[in-house]
Scaffold this active site. Structure first.
Site, PDB file in Angstrom:
ATOM      1  N   LEU A 218     -29.593   0.248 -11.325  1.00  0.00           N
ATOM      2  CA  LEU A 218     -29.483   1.467 -10.717  1.00  0.00           C
ATOM      3  C   LEU A 218     -28.569   1.437  -9.571  1.00  0.00           C
ATOM      4  O   LEU A 218     -28.154   2.368  -8.548  1.00  0.00           O
ATOM      5  CB  LEU A 218     -30.251   1.985 -10.244  1.00  0.00           C
ATOM      6  CG  LEU A 218     -32.065   1.679 -11.171  1.00  0.00           C
ATOM      7  CD1 LEU A 218     -33.568   1.746 -10.458  1.00  0.00           C
ATOM      8  CD2 LEU A 218     -31.752   3.114 -12.364  1.00  0.00           C
ATOM      9  N   ASP A 249     -22.440  -6.736 -15.636  1.00  0.00           N
ATOM     10  CA  ASP A 249     -22.578  -7.602 -16.154  1.00  0.00           C
ATOM     11  C   ASP A 249     -22.219  -9.312 -15.694  1.00  0.00           C
ATOM     12  O   ASP A 249     -23.676  -9.787 -15.384  1.00  0.00           O
ATOM     13  CB  ASP A 249     -20.617  -7.728 -16.692  1.00  0.00           C
ATOM     14  CG  ASP A 249     -20.226  -6.698 -17.771  1.00  0.00           C
ATOM     15  OD1 ASP A 249     -21.138  -6.649 -18.448  1.00  0.00           O
ATOM     16  OD2 ASP A 249     -18.902  -6.375 -17.872  1.00  0.00           O
TER      17      ASP A 249
HETATM   18  O1  RIB Z   1     -18.481  -4.400 -18.014  1.00  0.00           O
HETATM   19  C1  RIB Z   1     -16.662  -4.152 -17.416  1.00  0.00           C
HETATM   20  C2  RIB Z   1     -16.047  -4.941 -19.069  1.00  0.00           C
HETATM   21  O2  RIB Z   1     -15.884  -3.469 -19.784  1.00  0.00           O
HETATM   22  C3  RIB Z   1     -14.430  -4.799 -18.333  1.00  0.00           C
HETATM   23  O3  RIB Z   1     -14.392  -5.815 -17.907  1.00  0.00           O
HETATM   24  C4  RIB Z   1     -13.558  -4.158 -19.721  1.00  0.00           C
HETATM   25  O4  RIB Z   1     -13.054  -5.403 -19.949  1.00  0.00           O
HETATM   26  C5  RIB Z   1     -14.896  -3.618 -20.492  1.00  0.00           C
HETATM   27  O5  RIB Z   1     -15.366  -4.445 -21.540  1.00  0.00           O
END
Ligand code: RIB
Length: 304
Positions: A218, A249
């Protein structure tokens, strides 16, 4: 047989072409931004580098083009000592590229040209010895059939599986029943099933369809865990955002590392991931991940 201690991230690698601007342009509008920067990105590589930063025994599987972007990127990952022996080079495709504008508050828009990321195949998944790995992560920047096959093979081999459903698309039960940890953001959770407008209802439906745990990120508000035992809120750390690209990520990769570090203690793993992701937004680039000491310090801990 080698003991099962390794993390594997299967996913994408993109070169991020980034311009920071005072604000994100509207459709049809041109804005003048600041300097141009190029950063290593792609949701898969971002997760793999985040996991590797906190938990060294991490491997990465992806598809890359036989071009200068791909060669430089692979060299960069090798310099980080990330195991890239499962990365495939495809001669007849360009490497993945993402065009990114970052606004003043660190918000962003991203368009991806996936290139070789889409060439990673079902057969590639079937050829991986998943028994080497305890935890395996996927995202949706590869073909959906590849992700589905990978999740199935990983599950059959007894791995814990993590899926970040981004970029979001509708997911069917063949995928969902093989997911131990689904990590969408608050927009994505409403896009993976048809007909839901509330996060809580969507999470409940996902669990009914076989997902073991749903962790909704969030942003500055932290994250929410949903599973058969109920739900729990986790806080983010209030740090000033510079660039939020890749924060989700970082959360997913650090969460995997946390599961390894804390022996699959979900609560501790989410707290570690929250701190790592909070730090990641204070720097430019999708892979500017803080070291374990820095993450622990933010959590108010001296050691693990
Ligand atoms: O989540 C971010 C990522 O989304 C970036 O690094 C870009 O490459 C896309 O894949």
């Amino acid at each position: 047989m080698k003991s099962r201690k390794s993390i594997l991230v299967v996913g994408s690698m993109n070169m991020d072409m980034v311009v920071k601007a005072a604000r994100i342009p509207r459709v049809g509008e041109t804005v003048l931004g600041g300097v141009f920067n190029q950063y290593e990105g792609g949701k898969g590589a971002n997760q793999a580098v985040a996991a590797k930063t906190l938990y060294p025994d991490t491997s990465f599987c992806a598809g890359v083009g036989d071009d200068s972007i791909g060669r430089d990127y692979l060299e960069y990952l090798k310099q980080k000592n990330l195991d890239v022996s499962l990365v495939k080079v495809f001669e007849h495709s360009h490497s993945g590229v993402a065009l990114i504008t970052v606004g003043k508050e660190g918000n962003n828009i991203i368009t991806v040209a996936p290139g070789a990321n889409l060439l990673l195949s079902v057969e590639d998944m079937r050829s991986i010895d998943f028994k080497r790995f305890s935890h395996v992560a996927f995202q949706l920047e590869n073909e959906i059939a590849t992700v589905e096959a990978g999740l199935k093979c990983a599950k059959n081999a007894g791995c814990s599986t993590i899926l970040t459903p981004a970029p979001a698309k509708l997911l069917d039960e063949a995928i969902l029943e093989n997911v131990d940890y689904l990590i969408p953001n608050e927009i994505e959770i409403l896009q993976v099933l048809r007909g839901y407008t509330s996060m809580n209802n969507a999470a409940e439906a996902l669990i009914k369809k076989g997902v073991k745990n749903v962790i909704v990120t969030l942003g500055a508000s932290g994250s929410m865990l949903f599973n058969k035992d109920g739900q729990r809120k986790y806080k983010a750390h209030p740090l000033r955002p510079i660039d939020t690209v890749g924060a989700g990520d970082c959360f997913a990769g650090s969460f995997m590392a946390g599961l390894k570090i804390y022996g699959d203690n979900l609560d501790e793993a989410i707290k570690l991931a929250s701190a790592a992701a909070s730090l990641s937004i204070t720097r430019m680039g999708a892979q500017s991940h803080a070291k374990l000491e820095e993450v622990l310090k933010l959590m108010g801990k001296k050691d693990l």
